[in-house]
Write a protein that holds these residues in place. Structure first.
Motif, mmCIF file in Angstrom:
data_model
loop_
_atom_site.group_PDB
_atom_site.id
_atom_site.type_symbol
_atom_site.label_atom_id
_atom_site.label_comp_id
_atom_site.label_asym_id
_atom_site.label_seq_id
_atom_site.Cartn_x
_atom_site.Cartn_y
_atom_site.Cartn_z
ATOM 1 N N LEU A 4 -25.445 -7.764 -9.634
ATOM 2 C CA LEU A 4 -24.348 -7.554 -8.698
ATOM 3 C C LEU A 4 -24.853 -7.141 -7.342
ATOM 4 C CD1 LEU A 4 -21.878 -5.562 -10.877
ATOM 5 C CD2 LEU A 4 -21.398 -7.714 -9.756
ATOM 6 N N PRO A 5 -24.106 -7.473 -6.298
ATOM 7 C CA PRO A 5 -24.439 -6.924 -4.987
ATOM 8 C C PRO A 5 -24.226 -5.421 -5.021
ATOM 9 C CG PRO A 5 -22.290 -7.973 -4.928
ATOM 10 C CD PRO A 5 -22.865 -8.252 -6.282
ATOM 11 N N ALA A 6 -24.868 -4.713 -4.090
ATOM 12 C CA ALA A 6 -24.777 -3.258 -4.072
ATOM 13 C C ALA A 6 -23.338 -2.812 -3.842
ATOM 14 C CB ALA A 6 -25.679 -2.692 -2.998
ATOM 15 N N ARG A 7 -22.597 -3.600 -3.067
ATOM 16 C CA ARG A 7 -21.248 -3.194 -2.706
ATOM 17 C C ARG A 7 -20.307 -4.297 -3.180
ATOM 18 N NH1 ARG A 7 -19.352 0.537 1.343
ATOM 19 N NH2 ARG A 7 -17.405 -0.163 2.265
ATOM 20 N N ILE A 8 -19.305 -3.925 -3.928
ATOM 21 C CA ILE A 8 -18.377 -4.911 -4.489
ATOM 22 C C ILE A 8 -17.460 -5.453 -3.385
ATOM 23 C CG2 ILE A 8 -16.840 -3.029 -5.196
ATOM 24 C CD1 ILE A 8 -15.888 -4.788 -7.504
ATOM 25 N N ASP A 9 -17.227 -6.734 -3.401
ATOM 26 C CA ASP A 9 -16.306 -7.366 -2.436
ATOM 27 C C ASP A 9 -14.897 -7.329 -3.032
ATOM 28 O OD1 ASP A 9 -14.805 -8.919 -0.757
ATOM 29 O OD2 ASP A 9 -16.005 -10.740 -0.978
ATOM 30 N N VAL A 10 -14.097 -6.404 -2.531
ATOM 31 C CA VAL A 10 -12.746 -6.210 -3.080
ATOM 32 C C VAL A 10 -11.670 -6.964 -2.285
ATOM 33 C CG1 VAL A 10 -13.242 -3.973 -4.151
ATOM 34 C CG2 VAL A 10 -12.409 -4.044 -1.784
ATOM 35 N N SER A 11 -12.090 -7.892 -1.430
ATOM 36 C CA SER A 11 -11.147 -8.584 -0.519
ATOM 37 C C SER A 11 -9.857 -9.015 -1.206
ATOM 38 C CB SER A 11 -11.812 -9.823 0.084
ATOM 39 O OG SER A 11 -12.936 -9.464 0.835
ATOM 40 N N LEU A 12 -10.019 -9.781 -2.282
ATOM 41 C CA LEU A 12 -8.833 -10.210 -3.036
ATOM 42 C C LEU A 12 -9.050 -9.840 -4.497
ATOM 43 C CD1 LEU A 12 -6.160 -11.493 -3.619
ATOM 44 C CD2 LEU A 12 -7.172 -13.757 -3.349
ATOM 45 N N TYR A 13 -8.463 -8.704 -4.847
ATOM 46 C CA TYR A 13 -8.673 -8.082 -6.147
ATOM 47 C C TYR A 13 -7.488 -8.488 -7.027
ATOM 48 C CZ TYR A 13 -9.885 -4.097 -9.250
ATOM 49 O OH TYR A 13 -10.246 -3.295 -10.306
ATOM 50 N N ALA A 14 -7.745 -9.424 -7.917
ATOM 51 C CA ALA A 14 -6.669 -10.020 -8.714
ATOM 52 C C ALA A 14 -6.577 -9.341 -10.081
ATOM 53 C CB ALA A 14 -6.944 -11.503 -8.906
ATOM 54 N N ASN A 174 3.783 -8.497 3.228
ATOM 55 C CA ASN A 174 3.404 -7.196 3.791
ATOM 56 C C ASN A 174 1.895 -6.953 3.788
ATOM 57 O OD1 ASN A 174 2.661 -6.431 1.174
ATOM 58 N ND2 ASN A 174 4.624 -5.427 0.732
ATOM 59 N N ALA A 175 1.135 -7.967 3.400
ATOM 60 C CA ALA A 175 -0.311 -7.786 3.240
ATOM 61 C C ALA A 175 -1.007 -7.502 4.571
ATOM 62 C CB ALA A 175 -0.913 -9.011 2.571
ATOM 63 N N ALA A 176 -0.562 -8.151 5.639
ATOM 64 C CA ALA A 176 -1.243 -7.991 6.933
ATOM 65 C C ALA A 176 -1.197 -6.548 7.411
ATOM 66 C CB ALA A 176 -0.618 -8.920 7.971
ATOM 67 N N GLU A 177 -0.039 -5.906 7.245
ATOM 68 C CA GLU A 177 0.060 -4.513 7.715
ATOM 69 C C GLU A 177 -0.781 -3.566 6.844
ATOM 70 O OE1 GLU A 177 4.344 -4.293 7.516
ATOM 71 O OE2 GLU A 177 4.301 -3.210 5.613
ATOM 72 N N ALA A 178 -0.926 -3.919 5.574
ATOM 73 C CA ALA A 178 -1.791 -3.111 4.705
ATOM 74 C C ALA A 178 -3.251 -3.272 5.139
ATOM 75 C CB ALA A 178 -1.614 -3.516 3.244
ATOM 76 N N LEU A 179 -3.654 -4.493 5.420
ATOM 77 C CA LEU A 179 -5.037 -4.741 5.860
ATOM 78 C C LEU A 179 -5.336 -4.059 7.185
ATOM 79 C CD1 LEU A 179 -5.740 -8.501 5.086
ATOM 80 C CD2 LEU A 179 -6.932 -6.509 4.133
ATOM 81 N N ALA A 180 -4.289 -3.951 8.039
ATOM 82 C CA ALA A 180 -4.470 -3.346 9.363
ATOM 83 C C ALA A 180 -4.830 -1.856 9.285
ATOM 84 C CB ALA A 180 -3.208 -3.544 10.205
ATOM 85 N N THR A 181 -4.664 -1.252 8.127
ATOM 86 C CA THR A 181 -5.054 0.158 7.968
ATOM 87 C C THR A 181 -6.568 0.307 7.882
ATOM 88 O OG1 THR A 181 -4.996 0.071 5.541
ATOM 89 C CG2 THR A 181 -2.939 0.690 6.657
ATOM 90 N N GLY A 182 -7.274 -0.813 7.741
ATOM 91 C CA GLY A 182 -8.736 -0.748 7.664
ATOM 92 C C GLY A 182 -9.294 -0.806 6.255
ATOM 93 N N VAL A 183 -8.437 -0.996 5.254
ATOM 94 C CA VAL A 183 -8.936 -1.087 3.876
ATOM 95 C C VAL A 183 -9.756 -2.373 3.708
ATOM 96 C CG1 VAL A 183 -7.117 0.305 2.848
ATOM 97 C CG2 VAL A 183 -6.813 -2.190 3.031
ATOM 98 N N ASP A 184 -10.584 -2.378 2.668
ATOM 99 C CA ASP A 184 -11.537 -3.472 2.465
ATOM 100 C C ASP A 184 -10.950 -4.636 1.691
ATOM 101 O OD1 ASP A 184 -14.222 -2.019 3.340
ATOM 102 O OD2 ASP A 184 -12.974 -0.614 2.220
ATOM 103 N N GLY A 185 -9.783 -4.436 1.114
ATOM 104 C CA GLY A 185 -9.185 -5.523 0.356
ATOM 105 C C GLY A 185 -7.856 -5.128 -0.216
#
Lengths: 216, 216
Positions: A4-14, A174-185
């Motif tokens: 695994l990469p050191a940091r998990i890519d949580v962009s789209l966590y299904a 509502n996803a765009a406003e959630a992403l605008a908070t700076g979260v990683d995914g």
């Protein structure tokens, strides 16, 4: 277990929730999501017997083997270890982060749910690899979950260095406003499980997440 | 984890079922049973959250620490490992024996439920340390469990070298005939959980088991 990469890519966590599958195969849905832009697949099955849970988790692991999408099992570290998942996600009612780590070992991913900045900091100190922050909005999946809103999300995000994935009531709308908070995914359950085509829903969500990042 | 004899003494196998405790402390009842002749205590809690299950299992482990009575956790190998139990018991709906062994390690006890001689042989081949054979008689605790009767019990007993403990609908009244099949011990749930004094019930059952052996 995959490397695994050191940091998990949580962009789209299904999140594949057995209770919302209505007869569909968990493995088939997981494979569809992984092929459609999901960067993580979590499997949860709170009401299955241990035997059934393990059987379905192994089928998902098999279906995801050809992808590089990590599989996270909800709550059950024993099932995660036995099916060869990449990690386990633990919430407030599940075993503590440090105990999940004991079972899973140093190489596995351990995710924790955080309602507050203090929760997130505690999870980071206990060795979690990422934090799920929420519920952001009201959700039918967990109707009794306390809500943290966008302000709560910002506070969790600011409190830790770990990747933070927002969860709870997120939709394409509502996803765009959630992403605008700076979260990683963003994590999605109902938006994917209740879609006529979970794969098509994932593609739309992923395109929106990618576009939202380009404009920041 | 305590050091253990090579062969578990299943003479009086006492099962503490969270759903039958009705507000009593699992740790207190387990300690009372261990002090009253139980040779094994199993703890089961099918409906608790993982967090609650682990918390109560750790309390029981603490309460039994001064005794030499092994603690077995039902179904959940992760909880068993984390609470420092001596082993785990797995039934048909739980994870397979070999998987339970993977989580628990070579030094732990793994018990398996057997309905038939074939089940028991399979459990022995997969590395189980003992077999729970039943349900012998109809039981309210598991009202849908298939019944094997005394003949089924004899067949399981004859099929393996492992210790065999009879389970299901056993009471002070029918225990002698179950023991006469040659099994190594008897497991009790309702007879102990529904007793006004679980400790007094355990003392009577243990006296009967010991007396029955002296006369064989």
């Amino acid at each position: 277990m995959c490397s695994l990469p050191a940091r998990i890519d949580v962009s789209l966590y299904a999140i594949v929730d057995e209770e919302l599958l209505e007869g569909r195969s968990a493995a088939a849905v997981a494979a569809e999501l992984a092929a459609s832009g999901a960067t993580v697949v979590q499997y949860r099955a709170k009401r299955l017997s241990s035997r059934e849970f393990l059987g379905k988790a192994r089928a998902i692991r098999g279906a995801l083997a050809v992808t590089h999408v990590p599989l996270i099992i909800n709550d059950r570290a024993d099932i995660a270890l036995l099916c060869g998942a990449n990690g386990v996600h633990v919430g407030a009612d599940d075993i503590p982060v440090a105990d999940a780590r004991k079972i899973m070992g140093a190489g596995a991913l351990v995710g924790a749910t955080a309602l507050t900045a203090a929760d997130a900091l505690k999870a980071e100190q206990e060795g979690a690899d990422y934090v799920g922050a929420g519920a952001v909005y009201a959700t039918l999946t967990k109707s009794d979950a306390p809500l943290i809103g966008l302000e709560g999300l910002k506070e969790v995000r600011a409190s830790v260095r770990l990747p933070v994935v927002a969860i709870g009531g997120l939709t394409l709308g509502n996803a765009a406003e959630a992403l605008a908070t700076g979260v990683d995914g963003l994590a999605f359950i109902s938006e994917l499980m209740n879609a006529a085509s979970p794969g098509e829903a994932a593609r739309q969500l992923r395109a929106m997440i990618d576009a939202s990042r380009r404009t920041r």
